[in-house]
Design a protein around this motif. Structure first.
Motif, mmCIF file in Angstrom:
data_model
loop_
_atom_site.group_PDB
_atom_site.id
_atom_site.type_symbol
_atom_site.label_atom_id
_atom_site.label_comp_id
_atom_site.label_asym_id
_atom_site.label_seq_id
_atom_site.Cartn_x
_atom_site.Cartn_y
_atom_site.Cartn_z
ATOM 1 N N VAL A 152 19.303 25.806 35.552
ATOM 2 C CA VAL A 152 20.277 24.616 36.121
ATOM 3 C C VAL A 152 20.598 23.626 35.257
ATOM 4 O O VAL A 152 20.402 23.117 34.343
ATOM 5 N N TYR A 153 22.003 23.642 35.404
ATOM 6 C CA TYR A 153 22.825 22.775 34.785
ATOM 7 C C TYR A 153 23.508 21.683 35.390
ATOM 8 O O TYR A 153 23.869 21.860 36.746
ATOM 9 N N ALA A 154 23.480 20.464 35.049
ATOM 10 C CA ALA A 154 23.433 19.333 35.837
ATOM 11 C C ALA A 154 24.685 18.111 35.284
ATOM 12 O O ALA A 154 24.703 18.064 34.012
ATOM 13 N N PRO A 155 25.489 17.452 35.843
ATOM 14 C CA PRO A 155 26.351 16.686 35.241
ATOM 15 C C PRO A 155 25.879 15.197 35.163
ATOM 16 O O PRO A 155 24.978 14.786 35.878
ATOM 17 N N THR A 156 26.769 14.486 34.405
ATOM 18 C CA THR A 156 26.339 12.725 34.538
ATOM 19 C C THR A 156 27.431 12.197 35.577
ATOM 20 O O THR A 156 26.927 11.143 36.098
ATOM 21 N N ASN A 157 28.275 13.193 36.164
ATOM 22 C CA ASN A 157 29.279 12.576 37.281
ATOM 23 C C ASN A 157 29.268 13.914 38.203
ATOM 24 O O ASN A 157 30.002 14.846 37.866
ATOM 25 N N ALA A 158 28.794 13.634 39.416
ATOM 26 C CA ALA A 158 28.762 14.895 40.238
ATOM 27 C C ALA A 158 30.132 15.252 40.816
ATOM 28 O O ALA A 158 30.270 16.461 41.127
ATOM 29 N N ASP A 159 31.247 14.426 40.694
ATOM 30 C CA ASP A 159 32.556 14.782 40.847
ATOM 31 C C ASP A 159 33.287 15.294 39.927
ATOM 32 O O ASP A 159 34.327 15.801 40.013
ATOM 33 N N ASP A 160 32.669 15.491 38.771
ATOM 34 C CA ASP A 160 33.382 15.822 37.562
ATOM 35 C C ASP A 160 32.631 17.027 36.791
ATOM 36 O O ASP A 160 31.945 16.802 36.127
ATOM 37 N N PRO A 161 32.965 18.502 36.998
ATOM 38 C CA PRO A 161 32.504 19.284 36.390
ATOM 39 C C PRO A 161 32.558 19.217 34.874
ATOM 40 O O PRO A 161 31.575 19.832 34.128
ATOM 41 N N ALA A 162 33.309 18.467 34.361
ATOM 42 C CA ALA A 162 33.522 18.358 32.779
ATOM 43 C C ALA A 162 32.758 17.715 32.284
ATOM 44 O O ALA A 162 32.269 17.793 30.888
ATOM 45 N N THR A 163 31.773 17.126 33.044
ATOM 46 C CA THR A 163 30.501 16.230 32.450
ATOM 47 C C THR A 163 29.176 16.962 32.461
ATOM 48 O O THR A 163 28.154 16.585 32.310
ATOM 49 N N LEU A 164 29.224 18.375 33.101
ATOM 50 C CA LEU A 164 28.130 19.498 33.042
ATOM 51 C C LEU A 164 27.735 19.319 31.431
ATOM 52 O O LEU A 164 28.662 19.568 30.618
ATOM 53 N N GLY A 165 26.508 19.228 31.129
ATOM 54 C CA GLY A 165 26.051 19.761 29.851
ATOM 55 C C GLY A 165 26.081 21.029 29.638
ATOM 56 O O GLY A 165 26.223 21.942 30.479
ATOM 57 N N SER A 166 25.657 21.271 28.256
ATOM 58 C CA SER A 166 25.744 22.571 27.759
ATOM 59 C C SER A 166 24.301 23.158 27.493
ATOM 60 O O SER A 166 23.975 24.455 27.375
ATOM 61 N N GLU A 167 23.107 22.388 27.905
ATOM 62 C CA GLU A 167 21.996 22.698 27.969
ATOM 63 C C GLU A 167 21.092 22.592 29.601
ATOM 64 O O GLU A 167 21.602 21.559 30.143
ATOM 65 N N PRO A 168 20.634 23.492 29.786
ATOM 66 C CA PRO A 168 19.932 23.295 31.413
ATOM 67 C C PRO A 168 19.174 22.338 31.257
ATOM 68 O O PRO A 168 18.258 21.910 30.512
ATOM 69 N N VAL A 169 18.945 21.531 32.426
ATOM 70 C CA VAL A 169 18.028 20.620 32.823
ATOM 71 C C VAL A 169 16.512 21.035 33.328
ATOM 72 O O VAL A 169 15.574 20.454 33.337
ATOM 73 N N ASP A 170 16.832 22.330 33.702
ATOM 74 C CA ASP A 170 15.685 23.104 34.263
ATOM 75 C C ASP A 170 15.914 24.545 34.209
ATOM 76 O O ASP A 170 16.896 25.028 34.141
ATOM 77 N N ARG A 171 14.595 25.258 33.986
ATOM 78 C CA ARG A 171 14.492 26.575 34.241
ATOM 79 C C ARG A 171 13.478 26.995 34.844
ATOM 80 O O ARG A 171 12.309 26.552 34.829
ATOM 81 N N ILE A 172 13.792 28.090 35.861
ATOM 82 C CA ILE A 172 12.552 28.568 36.528
ATOM 83 C C ILE A 172 12.263 30.143 36.326
ATOM 84 O O ILE A 172 13.450 31.074 36.368
ATOM 85 N N GLU A 173 11.118 30.606 35.926
ATOM 86 C CA GLU A 173 10.839 31.792 35.783
ATOM 87 C C GLU A 173 11.312 32.745 37.199
ATOM 88 O O GLU A 173 10.697 32.443 38.073
ATOM 89 N N TYR A 174 12.095 33.975 36.940
ATOM 90 C CA TYR A 174 12.624 34.435 38.024
ATOM 91 C C TYR A 174 12.736 36.109 37.489
ATOM 92 O O TYR A 174 13.749 36.214 37.103
ATOM 93 N N THR A 175 11.832 36.872 37.529
ATOM 94 C CA THR A 175 11.891 38.387 37.280
ATOM 95 C C THR A 175 13.163 39.108 37.759
ATOM 96 O O THR A 175 13.401 39.122 38.796
ATOM 97 N N GLY A 176 14.009 39.618 36.599
ATOM 98 C CA GLY A 176 15.398 40.178 37.060
ATOM 99 C C GLY A 176 16.241 39.369 37.839
ATOM 100 O O GLY A 176 16.859 40.042 38.752
ATOM 101 N N ALA A 177 16.251 38.465 37.761
ATOM 102 C CA ALA A 177 17.286 37.347 38.595
ATOM 103 C C ALA A 177 18.812 38.108 38.450
ATOM 104 O O ALA A 177 19.305 38.102 37.283
ATOM 105 N N HIS A 178 19.334 38.512 39.400
ATOM 106 C CA HIS A 178 20.573 38.946 39.552
ATOM 107 C C HIS A 178 21.769 38.461 40.519
ATOM 108 O O HIS A 178 22.859 38.486 40.401
ATOM 109 N N GLY A 179 21.349 37.828 41.702
ATOM 110 C CA GLY A 179 22.165 37.418 42.666
ATOM 111 C C GLY A 179 21.768 36.087 43.077
ATOM 112 O O GLY A 179 20.678 35.564 43.075
ATOM 113 N N LEU A 180 23.010 35.382 43.353
ATOM 114 C CA LEU A 180 22.807 33.947 43.786
ATOM 115 C C LEU A 180 23.694 33.747 44.971
ATOM 116 O O LEU A 180 24.933 34.414 44.785
#
Length: 334
Positions: A152-180
């Protein structure tokens, strides 16, 4: 490239509104009168074509080539999504480890990118929260050796994708994750053993995935792609266990096998009139002993009864393409 004008709101799907309200805006059409977005791994491009037209250079509606870097190798996933600041963008994921957001405008600039690693197979943008979620099918590092993650990557401004960080704010273990798939209300995720439904909680850097419902198969399912069903907005389409399935979004335990004996499928899509198409591994259609080949040079289309109707490839480009995924585009060429 001969750029086409775009009706960018013609069939907006899952971009901040529930699909039930979007389906009525999806126009009825003659067979093949919709646009297909494909990932092609020889030239490592995303390409956009009208389904029914021959896929010639003259009929190419749009394309984007990934940077010539190992981390951008093997484009696996692409989808159009709408943002508040940049309008329409193309979300892309590459098996080499990168994901990004491409400006679907005059400059096709890479507006944001990150390196979740672990062979990313799907990337989704959640406009309501400005959040990006990535499905990686393998371990992302020696420190995180689990076989698959949702990042999961999250911004400092929800209306501006340019503020998305380069590091995830969270990770969830999910075997073989392929589809979203984000349908405007919930995020659905598909992996080797599990189909799950999440809501987004929190805001900005506090955004997290909260599990709503989970379905697990007793034997390995090896799920690949998730997509909306244009013929029924209450359902999603997925593939796994050598078959194509339809799932009720309200209760993801309610799955219907709509096409058995369908091995090696990497993606499957169905249009509003019931016409469908898939990308099936060439290991199935043209097997070569001792080789593992996960792509196909053709996208195969089927009429509403499920019979093969026509196929599309890069026959007019002077080389055999290697398509990995194909889906109905959420923008429409004029």
């Amino acid at each position: 490239m001969n750029r086409r004008n775009l009706l960018k709101s013609a069939i907006a799907v899952g971009l901040g509104a529930p699909l039930a309200s979007v389906a009525t805006a999806t126009p009825a059409h003659a067979a093949g009168n919709y646009d297909v977005l494909v990932t092609e791994q020889v030239k490592n491009k995303v390409m956009l074509f009208r389904a029914i037209n021959l896929w010639t250079p003259e009929n190419l509606g749009w394309e984007w080539a990934a940077p010539a870097q190992s981390a951008w190798a093997r484009l696996n996933d692409a989808r159009f999504r709408e943002t508040d600041r940049f309008g329409w963008v193309c979300m892309v994921a590459a098996g080499g480890g990168k994901v990004g957001m491409v400006n679907f405008g005059d400059d096709d600039a890479l507006l944001w990118s990150a390196t979740p690693g672990g062979n990313p197979h799907a990337v989704e943008y959640v406009r309501s929260h400005g959040v990006v979620v990535v499905a990686s099918s393998e371990s992302v590092s020696s420190a995180l050796p689990y076989e698959g993650y949702l990042s999961v990557y999250a911004p400092t401004n929800a209306d501006d994708p340019a503020t998305l960080g380069s590091e995830p704010v969270d990770r969830i273990e999910y075997t073989g994750a392929h589809g979203l798939w984000w349908d405007g209300s919930f995020l659905y995720a598909l992996g080797s053993w599990t189909l799950a439904k999440y809501r987004i909680t929190g805001s900005l850097k506090g955004a997290r995935l909260e599990l709503v419902q989970k379905y697990g198969w007793p034997t390995r399912f090896d799920g690949h792609s998730l997509d909306m069903d244009f013929s029924d907005p209450s359902r999603l389409l997925l593939n796994g266990a050598q078959a194509i399935w339809s799932v009720d979004k309200a209760d993801i335990r309610q799955l219907t096998n709509i096409r058995p004996q369908s091995p090696g499928v990497k993606s499957f899509a169905r249009a509003v009139d019931g016409e469908s198409f898939w990308l099936q591994s060439i290991d199935v259609t043209d097997p070569v002993p001792g080789q593992s080949r996960w792509w196909n040079e053709y996208v195969q289309f089927f009429d509403p009864t499920g019979k093969p109707s026509y196929r599309r490839g890069l026959d007019y480009y002077g080389y055999e393409g290697r398509f990995y995924r194909a889906r109905i585009a959420s923008t429409r060429l004029t």
